[in-house]
Design a protein around this motif. Structure first.
Motif, mmCIF file in Angstrom:
data_model
loop_
_atom_site.group_PDB
_atom_site.id
_atom_site.type_symbol
_atom_site.label_atom_id
_atom_site.label_comp_id
_atom_site.label_asym_id
_atom_site.label_seq_id
_atom_site.Cartn_x
_atom_site.Cartn_y
_atom_site.Cartn_z
ATOM 1 N N ASP A 238 48.216 -27.494 -11.317
ATOM 2 C CA ASP A 238 47.776 -28.790 -10.808
ATOM 3 C C ASP A 238 46.884 -28.664 -9.578
ATOM 4 O OD1 ASP A 238 49.704 -28.030 -8.965
ATOM 5 O OD2 ASP A 238 50.873 -29.877 -9.124
ATOM 6 N N SER A 239 46.580 -27.437 -9.174
ATOM 7 C CA SER A 239 45.679 -27.208 -8.051
ATOM 8 C C SER A 239 44.320 -26.702 -8.541
ATOM 9 C CB SER A 239 46.295 -26.200 -7.070
ATOM 10 O OG SER A 239 45.538 -26.155 -5.876
ATOM 11 N N THR A 240 44.030 -26.932 -9.805
ATOM 12 C CA THR A 240 42.727 -26.586 -10.369
ATOM 13 C C THR A 240 41.917 -27.862 -10.562
ATOM 14 O OG1 THR A 240 43.470 -26.743 -12.673
ATOM 15 C CG2 THR A 240 43.703 -24.589 -11.592
ATOM 16 N N LEU A 241 40.622 -27.702 -10.717
ATOM 17 C CA LEU A 241 39.730 -28.838 -10.955
ATOM 18 C C LEU A 241 39.144 -28.825 -12.356
ATOM 19 C CD1 LEU A 241 37.952 -28.582 -7.508
ATOM 20 C CD2 LEU A 241 39.633 -30.313 -8.193
ATOM 21 N N LEU A 242 39.032 -27.632 -12.929
ATOM 22 C CA LEU A 242 38.499 -27.456 -14.285
ATOM 23 C C LEU A 242 38.823 -26.047 -14.736
ATOM 24 C CD1 LEU A 242 36.602 -28.366 -16.702
ATOM 25 C CD2 LEU A 242 34.735 -27.334 -15.391
ATOM 26 N N LEU A 243 39.334 -25.914 -15.954
ATOM 27 C CA LEU A 243 39.520 -24.609 -16.574
ATOM 28 C C LEU A 243 38.619 -24.544 -17.798
ATOM 29 C CD1 LEU A 243 43.408 -24.228 -16.429
ATOM 30 C CD2 LEU A 243 41.695 -23.477 -14.764
ATOM 31 N N VAL A 244 37.996 -23.387 -18.015
ATOM 32 C CA VAL A 244 37.054 -23.211 -19.115
ATOM 33 C C VAL A 244 37.437 -21.978 -19.919
ATOM 34 C CG1 VAL A 244 34.634 -22.829 -19.756
ATOM 35 C CG2 VAL A 244 35.180 -24.189 -17.711
ATOM 36 N N ASP A 245 37.497 -22.142 -21.239
ATOM 37 C CA ASP A 245 37.661 -21.017 -22.152
ATOM 38 C C ASP A 245 36.539 -21.039 -23.176
ATOM 39 O OD1 ASP A 245 39.849 -19.284 -21.593
ATOM 40 O OD2 ASP A 245 41.248 -20.886 -22.153
ATOM 41 N N VAL A 246 35.946 -19.880 -23.413
ATOM 42 C CA VAL A 246 34.969 -19.715 -24.481
ATOM 43 C C VAL A 246 35.717 -19.112 -25.661
ATOM 44 C CG1 VAL A 246 32.870 -18.528 -25.221
ATOM 45 C CG2 VAL A 246 33.035 -19.454 -22.894
ATOM 46 N N VAL A 247 35.648 -19.770 -26.795
ATOM 47 C CA VAL A 247 36.353 -19.334 -27.994
ATOM 48 C C VAL A 247 35.772 -18.002 -28.470
ATOM 49 C CG1 VAL A 247 36.841 -19.885 -30.412
ATOM 50 C CG2 VAL A 247 36.887 -21.699 -28.679
ATOM 51 N N SER A 248 36.672 -17.069 -28.762
ATOM 52 C CA SER A 248 36.275 -15.813 -29.390
ATOM 53 C C SER A 248 36.910 -15.763 -30.773
ATOM 54 C CB SER A 248 36.708 -14.624 -28.529
ATOM 55 O OG SER A 248 38.108 -14.598 -28.411
ATOM 56 N N THR B 265 27.225 -13.974 -21.576
ATOM 57 C CA THR B 265 25.995 -14.746 -21.372
ATOM 58 C C THR B 265 26.303 -16.238 -21.381
ATOM 59 O OG1 THR B 265 24.596 -13.020 -22.304
ATOM 60 C CG2 THR B 265 23.712 -15.273 -22.318
ATOM 61 N N LEU B 266 27.142 -16.668 -22.295
ATOM 62 C CA LEU B 266 27.538 -18.076 -22.350
ATOM 63 C C LEU B 266 28.287 -18.470 -21.075
ATOM 64 C CD1 LEU B 266 27.547 -20.668 -23.944
ATOM 65 C CD2 LEU B 266 29.436 -19.789 -25.285
ATOM 66 N N LEU B 267 29.187 -17.629 -20.597
ATOM 67 C CA LEU B 267 29.896 -17.908 -19.343
ATOM 68 C C LEU B 267 28.926 -17.997 -18.167
ATOM 69 C CD1 LEU B 267 33.097 -15.715 -19.654
ATOM 70 C CD2 LEU B 267 32.973 -18.206 -19.548
ATOM 71 N N PHE B 268 27.928 -17.133 -18.139
ATOM 72 C CA PHE B 268 26.924 -17.172 -17.081
ATOM 73 C C PHE B 268 26.166 -18.504 -17.097
ATOM 74 C CE2 PHE B 268 22.454 -16.515 -15.865
ATOM 75 C CZ PHE B 268 22.635 -16.226 -14.521
ATOM 76 N N ARG B 269 25.801 -18.975 -18.272
ATOM 77 C CA ARG B 269 25.079 -20.260 -18.384
ATOM 78 C C ARG B 269 25.951 -21.426 -17.929
ATOM 79 N NH1 ARG B 269 22.345 -18.792 -24.219
ATOM 80 N NH2 ARG B 269 20.809 -17.339 -23.349
ATOM 81 N N ILE B 270 27.226 -21.393 -18.251
ATOM 82 C CA ILE B 270 28.145 -22.438 -17.794
ATOM 83 C C ILE B 270 28.275 -22.375 -16.277
ATOM 84 C CG2 ILE B 270 30.544 -23.233 -17.871
ATOM 85 C CD1 ILE B 270 30.591 -22.037 -20.790
ATOM 86 N N TRP B 271 28.463 -21.179 -15.760
ATOM 87 C CA TRP B 271 28.583 -20.955 -14.317
ATOM 88 C C TRP B 271 27.360 -21.523 -13.604
ATOM 89 C CZ3 TRP B 271 32.044 -16.911 -12.109
ATOM 90 C CH2 TRP B 271 31.911 -16.768 -10.727
ATOM 91 N N CYS B 272 26.168 -21.221 -14.118
ATOM 92 C CA CYS B 272 24.924 -21.710 -13.495
ATOM 93 C C CYS B 272 24.881 -23.234 -13.456
ATOM 94 C CB CYS B 272 23.701 -21.169 -14.235
ATOM 95 S SG CYS B 272 23.393 -19.419 -13.942
ATOM 96 N N ARG B 273 25.387 -23.887 -14.492
ATOM 97 C CA ARG B 273 25.381 -25.352 -14.537
ATOM 98 C C ARG B 273 26.384 -25.952 -13.559
ATOM 99 N NH1 ARG B 273 25.526 -29.662 -13.430
ATOM 100 N NH2 ARG B 273 25.313 -31.529 -14.687
ATOM 101 N N LEU B 274 27.487 -25.283 -13.342
ATOM 102 C CA LEU B 274 28.539 -25.813 -12.474
ATOM 103 C C LEU B 274 28.326 -25.486 -10.995
ATOM 104 C CD1 LEU B 274 31.710 -24.852 -14.572
ATOM 105 C CD2 LEU B 274 30.560 -27.076 -14.499
ATOM 106 N N ILE B 275 27.620 -24.415 -10.701
ATOM 107 C CA ILE B 275 27.601 -23.863 -9.348
ATOM 108 C C ILE B 275 27.071 -24.838 -8.292
ATOM 109 C CG2 ILE B 275 25.353 -22.692 -9.483
ATOM 110 C CD1 ILE B 275 28.555 -21.267 -7.901
ATOM 111 N N GLY B 276 26.068 -25.635 -8.612
ATOM 112 C CA GLY B 276 25.531 -26.578 -7.626
ATOM 113 C C GLY B 276 26.585 -27.552 -7.127
ATOM 114 N N THR B 277 27.299 -28.174 -8.051
ATOM 115 C CA THR B 277 28.354 -29.122 -7.691
ATOM 116 C C THR B 277 29.485 -28.412 -6.962
ATOM 117 O OG1 THR B 277 27.814 -30.478 -9.611
ATOM 118 C CG2 THR B 277 29.973 -30.830 -8.605
ATOM 119 N N VAL B 278 29.831 -27.231 -7.432
ATOM 120 C CA VAL B 278 30.930 -26.472 -6.827
ATOM 121 C C VAL B 278 30.618 -26.144 -5.364
ATOM 122 C CG1 VAL B 278 32.126 -24.244 -6.905
ATOM 123 C CG2 VAL B 278 31.809 -25.565 -9.006
ATOM 124 N N VAL B 279 29.437 -25.625 -5.109
ATOM 125 C CA VAL B 279 29.059 -25.252 -3.745
ATOM 126 C C VAL B 279 28.955 -26.489 -2.857
ATOM 127 C CG1 VAL B 279 27.179 -24.290 -2.336
ATOM 128 C CG2 VAL B 279 27.935 -23.100 -4.410
#
Length: 179
Positions: free
Chosen positions: A97-107, A40-54
């Motif tokens: 070096d070909s990435t723009l952002l990496l995200v990890d949610v702590v478990s 669920t947390l990953l989905f919320r992050i994805w939703c926030r990033l998707i506009g800029t990404v697209v």
């Protein structure tokens, strides 16, 4: 005689494609998929990033290995944002070096690696931005300005504090909306 770590990594990754397989400091880690809270947390992050990404023609990839160099570890972040045509090492591994952002949610079991180990592997590989999202602390930490051994800048936003993502993003996140 035991097979080299890289060979064992490939074998386990091929045998268990539904799991996240990483190498970290000589350890082979096999992680199950996240809990519903994690997802669920990953989905919320994805939703926030998707506009800029697209808008910019980028892509969000879950479950992709990040290639950090020939003798380096292999990490699999929860989310990787890549340009439309990233440089790949193999079909399953994007060049760091070909990435723009990496995200990890702590478990429960990943805190030390997410905060202390992975930044030391990502920075020398040229990963420009690494975001650690910690639901246990209701805080996020952004590692930026990669150097030869570590990141030059670490920015923490706790609770409802906004977090600015520098170039090429030039936007702010509101992590308080994720909790």
């Amino acid at each position: 005689m035991a097979a080299p770590l890289e060979e064992r990594f490939r074998l386990v990754r091929d045998l268990l494609p539904e799991y996240r397989v990483e190498t970290t400091r000589g350890r082979l880690l096999v992680n199950e998929s996240g809990t519903w809270q994690h997802n669920t947390l990953l989905f919320r992050i994805w939703c926030r990033l998707i506009g800029t990404v697209v808008e910019r023609g980028w892509e969000i990839w879950p479950n992709i290995t990040v290639y950090l160099g020939k003798q380096a570890d292999r990490y699999v972040p929860d989310l990787a944002v890549v340009p439309g045509t990233p440089r790949m090492h193999l079909d399953h591994a994007v060049q760091g070096d070909s990435t723009l952002l990496l995200v990890d949610v702590v478990s429960a079991g990943s805190s030390y690696d997410d905060y202390h180990v992975k930044p030391g592997g990502y920075a020398p590989a040229g990963v420009p931005l690494y975001l650690v999202v910690d639901p246990f602390r209701n805080a996020v930490k952004l590692f930026s300005e990669p150097g030869p051994r570590e990141y030059g800048r670490e920015t923490v936003a706790a609770g409802c504090e906004p977090l600015f993502l520098p170039a090429p993003w030039g936007t702010s996140l509101e992590p308080g909306e994720w909790w």
